[in-house]
Design a protein around this motif. Structure first.
Motif, PDB file in Angstrom:
ATOM      1  N   TYR A 135       0.871  -1.358   0.043  1.00 24.39           N
ATOM      2  CA  TYR A 135       0.023  -0.117  -0.118  1.00 24.39           C
ATOM      3  C   TYR A 135       0.925   1.112   0.136  1.00 24.39           C
ATOM      4  CZ  TYR A 135       0.786   0.503   4.938  1.00 24.39           C
ATOM      5  OH  TYR A 135       1.635   0.438   6.288  1.00 24.39           O
ATOM      6  N   HIS A 136       0.410   2.477  -0.240  1.00 27.86           N
ATOM      7  CA  HIS A 136       1.083   3.634  -0.384  1.00 27.86           C
ATOM      8  C   HIS A 136       0.551   4.477   0.687  1.00 27.86           C
ATOM      9  CE1 HIS A 136       3.102   7.074  -1.832  1.00 27.86           C
ATOM     10  NE2 HIS A 136       1.964   7.817  -1.674  1.00 27.86           N
ATOM     11  N   ASP A 137       1.493   4.988   1.368  1.00 25.76           N
ATOM     12  CA  ASP A 137       1.258   6.154   2.592  1.00 25.76           C
ATOM     13  C   ASP A 137       1.775   7.226   2.274  1.00 25.76           C
ATOM     14  OD1 ASP A 137       3.389   6.090   4.581  1.00 25.76           O
ATOM     15  OD2 ASP A 137       3.352   4.145   4.374  1.00 25.76           O
ATOM     16  N   HIS A 138       1.373   8.451   2.969  1.00 25.40           N
ATOM     17  CA  HIS A 138       2.012   9.622   2.953  1.00 25.40           C
ATOM     18  C   HIS A 138       1.808  10.381   4.336  1.00 25.40           C
ATOM     19  CE1 HIS A 138       2.967  13.795   1.625  1.00 25.40           C
ATOM     20  NE2 HIS A 138       1.964  14.206   1.948  1.00 25.40           N
ATOM     21  N   ILE A 139       2.843  10.871   4.813  1.00 23.39           N
ATOM     22  CA  ILE A 139       2.590  11.397   5.912  1.00 23.39           C
ATOM     23  C   ILE A 139       2.148  12.924   5.936  1.00 23.39           C
ATOM     24  CG2 ILE A 139       3.918  12.247   8.293  1.00 23.39           C
ATOM     25  CD1 ILE A 139       5.947  10.079   7.296  1.00 23.39           C
ATOM     26  N   ILE A 140       1.177  12.961   6.507  1.00 20.83           N
ATOM     27  CA  ILE A 140       0.371  14.348   6.244  1.00 20.83           C
ATOM     28  C   ILE A 140       1.228  15.242   7.371  1.00 20.83           C
ATOM     29  CG2 ILE A 140      -2.000  15.870   6.549  1.00 20.83           C
ATOM     30  CD1 ILE A 140      -3.523  13.167   5.864  1.00 20.83           C
ATOM     31  N   ARG A 141       1.777  16.423   6.981  1.00 20.65           N
ATOM     32  CA  ARG A 141       2.580  17.216   7.773  1.00 20.65           C
ATOM     33  C   ARG A 141       1.825  18.489   8.386  1.00 20.65           C
ATOM     34  NH1 ARG A 141       8.101  15.815   4.357  1.00 20.65           N
ATOM     35  NH2 ARG A 141       7.752  13.632   4.619  1.00 20.65           N
ATOM     36  N   ASN A 142       0.733  19.010   7.731  1.00 20.34           N
ATOM     37  CA  ASN A 142       0.158  20.099   8.126  1.00 20.34           C
ATOM     38  C   ASN A 142      -1.193  20.178   7.927  1.00 20.34           C
ATOM     39  OD1 ASN A 142       0.139  21.624   5.628  1.00 20.34           O
ATOM     40  ND2 ASN A 142       2.352  21.690   5.845  1.00 20.34           N
ATOM     41  N   GLU A 143      -2.049  21.258   8.470  1.00 21.87           N
ATOM     42  CA  GLU A 143      -3.205  21.294   8.196  1.00 21.87           C
ATOM     43  C   GLU A 143      -3.384  21.788   6.765  1.00 21.87           C
ATOM     44  OE1 GLU A 143      -7.132  20.708   9.201  1.00 21.87           O
ATOM     45  OE2 GLU A 143      -5.450  20.620  10.619  1.00 21.87           O
ATOM     46  N   LYS A 144      -2.780  22.680   6.055  1.00 21.21           N
ATOM     47  CA  LYS A 144      -3.050  22.724   4.685  1.00 21.21           C
ATOM     48  C   LYS A 144      -2.931  21.651   3.739  1.00 21.21           C
ATOM     49  CE  LYS A 144      -1.119  25.678   0.830  1.00 21.21           C
ATOM     50  NZ  LYS A 144      -0.158  26.510   0.323  1.00 21.21           N
ATOM     51  N   GLU A 145      -2.032  20.885   4.116  1.00 23.25           N
ATOM     52  CA  GLU A 145      -2.005  19.483   3.378  1.00 23.25           C
ATOM     53  C   GLU A 145      -3.017  18.563   3.576  1.00 23.25           C
ATOM     54  OE1 GLU A 145       1.867  17.207   2.392  1.00 23.25           O
ATOM     55  OE2 GLU A 145       1.482  16.558   4.333  1.00 23.25           O
ATOM     56  N   ALA A 146      -3.481  18.699   4.930  1.00 17.56           N
ATOM     57  CA  ALA A 146      -4.725  17.638   5.251  1.00 17.56           C
ATOM     58  C   ALA A 146      -5.921  18.216   4.717  1.00 17.56           C
ATOM     59  CB  ALA A 146      -4.781  17.629   6.807  1.00 17.56           C
ATOM     60  N   LEU A 147      -6.147  19.312   4.264  1.00 21.53           N
ATOM     61  CA  LEU A 147      -7.309  19.928   3.684  1.00 21.53           C
ATOM     62  C   LEU A 147      -7.101  19.658   2.083  1.00 21.53           C
ATOM     63  CD1 LEU A 147      -9.933  21.475   3.603  1.00 21.53           C
ATOM     64  CD2 LEU A 147      -8.579  23.496   3.522  1.00 21.53           C
ATOM     65  N   LYS A 148      -6.120  19.825   1.551  1.00 24.32           N
ATOM     66  CA  LYS A 148      -6.001  19.316   0.112  1.00 24.32           C
ATOM     67  C   LYS A 148      -5.993  18.199  -0.085  1.00 24.32           C
ATOM     68  CE  LYS A 148      -2.762  19.528  -3.606  1.00 24.32           C
ATOM     69  NZ  LYS A 148      -0.871  19.932  -3.819  1.00 24.32           N
ATOM     70  N   ILE A 149      -5.584  17.096   0.552  1.00 25.03           N
ATOM     71  CA  ILE A 149      -5.802  15.795   0.596  1.00 25.03           C
ATOM     72  C   ILE A 149      -7.433  15.293   0.671  1.00 25.03           C
ATOM     73  CG2 ILE A 149      -5.341  13.406   1.401  1.00 25.03           C
ATOM     74  CD1 ILE A 149      -2.620  14.687   1.988  1.00 25.03           C
ATOM     75  N   SER A 150      -7.977  15.888   1.717  1.00 18.39           N
ATOM     76  CA  SER A 150      -9.304  15.566   2.204  1.00 18.39           C
ATOM     77  C   SER A 150     -10.360  16.182   1.002  1.00 18.39           C
ATOM     78  CB  SER A 150      -9.771  16.344   3.410  1.00 18.39           C
ATOM     79  OG  SER A 150     -10.901  15.743   3.816  1.00 18.39           O
ATOM     80  N   THR A 151      -9.932  17.267   0.283  1.00 13.82           N
ATOM     81  CA  THR A 151     -10.803  17.545  -0.733  1.00 13.82           C
ATOM     82  C   THR A 151     -10.555  16.576  -2.133  1.00 13.82           C
ATOM     83  OG1 THR A 151     -10.391  19.842   0.008  1.00 13.82           O
ATOM     84  CG2 THR A 151     -10.953  19.571  -2.357  1.00 13.82           C
ATOM     85  N   TYR A 152      -9.171  16.225  -2.187  1.00 13.17           N
ATOM     86  CA  TYR A 152      -9.116  15.303  -3.285  1.00 13.17           C
ATOM     87  C   TYR A 152      -9.866  13.979  -3.028  1.00 13.17           C
ATOM     88  CZ  TYR A 152      -6.725  11.816  -5.809  1.00 13.17           C
ATOM     89  OH  TYR A 152      -6.361  10.846  -6.769  1.00 13.17           O
ATOM     90  N   ILE A 153      -9.907  13.729  -1.747  1.00 12.70           N
ATOM     91  CA  ILE A 153     -10.579  12.321  -1.483  1.00 12.70           C
ATOM     92  C   ILE A 153     -12.108  12.561  -1.862  1.00 12.70           C
ATOM     93  CG2 ILE A 153     -11.639  10.982   0.535  1.00 12.70           C
ATOM     94  CD1 ILE A 153      -8.933  11.003   1.630  1.00 12.70           C
ATOM     95  N   ASP A 154     -12.917  13.981  -1.232  1.00 15.75           N
ATOM     96  CA  ASP A 154     -13.994  14.142  -1.288  1.00 15.75           C
ATOM     97  C   ASP A 154     -14.696  14.207  -2.800  1.00 15.75           C
ATOM     98  OD1 ASP A 154     -14.372  14.506   1.209  1.00 15.75           O
ATOM     99  OD2 ASP A 154     -14.253  16.558   1.261  1.00 15.75           O
TER     100      ASP A 154
END
Length: 170
Positions: A135-154
């Motif tokens: 599997y692939h994992d990416h460490i989410i390092r900050n809130e900006k990155e978390a928001l970008k990834i969550s938007t991608y998922i959504d």
């Protein structure tokens, strides 16, 4: 920086995990693909995901992960035809102190247990199914990155035709 760790099962294989992080806590963006990226989990028509039976079970198992692994919290996820994306938070629960495993990284315990539970269900119910071995994992390092990834998922279902896992992707 290239990761020089090796797997104990495959001593000549470099670990895809970051060698600067111990995976005992934090937020992670995880992608798990089906075997050969076969559409075992469902299909998308008119921007709506229609799960197969195994796709429904994947959804149910994701929803219940925190009850099986109290140190994990699912922050967001999407089930796609041939892969899933999950944001998993690993942290010691106030309700279950000392529950974070130390024999393997907690993230690998959660992902491995999840994949195994789906595989066992499929075998018991004679459903053709398989996961890609890793599997692939990416460490989410900050809130900006978390928001970008969550938007991608959504937006992943709506953007399926542009997805790198879409059958038309080359």
């Amino acid at each position: 920086m290239a990761n020089q760790q090796t797997s104990s099962y495959h001593p000549n294989r470099k670990s895809p995990r970051a060698d600067f992080h111990d995976y005992s806590g934090g937020d992670y963006f995880v992608t798990i693909c089906t075997e050969n990226k076969i559409h075992f989990l469902g299909e998308i028509k008119n921007n709506i995901f229609y799960p197969t039976k195994i796709g429904e079970i994947v959804h149910e198992k994701i929803e219940s992960l925190s009850s099986h692994y109290p140190y994990s919290q699912i922050l967001n996820y999407v089930v796609m035809p041939n892969h899933i994306h999950i944001i998993i938070r690993i942290s010691e629960s106030a309700d279950a102190p000392g529950c974070v495993p130390t024999f393997r990284t907690p993230l690998s315990v959660v992902v491995g247990g999840f994949k195994q539970s789906i595989t066992v269900y499929a075998r018991r119910n004679n459903i053709t199914f398989g996961w890609q071995p890793r599997y692939h994992d990416h460490i989410i390092r900050n809130e900006k990155e978390a928001l970008k990834i969550s938007t991608y998922i959504d937006n992943n279902v709506a953007n399926w035709t542009q997805d790198c896992f879409h059958p038309a992707a080359t």
